[in-house]
Structures are given as C-alpha cells and as structure tokens.
Design an enzyme around this catalytic site. Sequence first.
Site: not given
Length: 182
Positions: A88, A91, A136, A139, A159
């Site tokens: 990510c 984070c 995610c 976060c 995607c």
Amino acid sequence: MKRRRFIGGMSALGVLSMLPSGWLAARADGAHHDVAVNAGELERLSRSADAWRAVLSDDAWQVLFRERTEPSFSSPLDSEYGDGTYVCAACHLPLFSSGTKFDSRTGWPSFYEPLQGHVDTKLDFRLIWPRTEYHCIRCGGHQGHVFNDGPEPTGERWCNNGLALRFVRADEPLPDLRGRET
C-alpha cells in the site's frame, strides 16, 4: 450439431493460443518477501485521511482517500513484472505478491488474488450497477475493484490503481509499516 460445437470450441482454443502468454497466466516464479504480519499490525489505523496528505502526493492521496481512479495506462506498475511485493502506498502493508500479477490489458496493474486478510471489500454503486471495491485493511486506502474475469486459479481480477501501490523488488527489504499515530 456436435460437429459445430466441436469446431467452435477448437476455434476458441486457436484464438486463445494466439494471445500473449502473460494475458492468461500469472507469473508464479521467482523469489518473494516473507510478508507475515502479526494480527496487531492488521488492525485498522485511526489516522484520518487528511493526516495522510503529508506523506503522499496529491494524486496518490486523491486515489487512496477520495476513491478516485487514475487514467488507464498511466502507471508504470502496469508493465512491472519483476519479482517482489506490492505494498500500500500509504501505510506500506503488503497487499499482493508479484507471483499473482498478470497482464489484463486494462491499463491498470492486475492480480488474481491479494494477500489473505490484507484487503477489505465493500459494494460500490457509483456507476449505478454494483461493483466490488477493495481497500487496504490497515489504513482504509482505496485500491481498486475486483471483477470475475481473471485467470485461474481464482478467476478474479483485482484491478488496482498504480498510484495506490508501491513495488518493492524481492532483493530489497520491505519498508517499515507507517501510519500509527502516537
């Protein structure tokens, strides 16, 4: 009738055999990071979306925390096929292994499955018909949408916006997780 069905099936196989191999199959080779994360690290952060502005570009922040979509074919990660881990961008939680990446020809990095327990999904009705959006787990940053037109073994296409990810090569250390307010 059986002959027509047989000929149609053989024609479809012929078309599929002409497609580039990366389009149907994901890369499963190569070294990867140990992405084991303890359960406490997967807990949702209490940091606000605005607090992420200090560590992200405006474009990445818009994608991650305002659920925007970057233009197709704009991310260099779409054509990245090295061995490693996609984390990510906010984070740094590992989200995908490069072994699950495939070329979906959509213009966005695509994977056939995320790392288990590292993303959360919700229904998105912004385009009127329902789509499955994913974030995610740590976060809450918007990553993209999941569709049922991917390759085996899952048949799914996760995607992803390239701006929402950072690629870490297998020979580099994973970045420390960030974002926990003290």
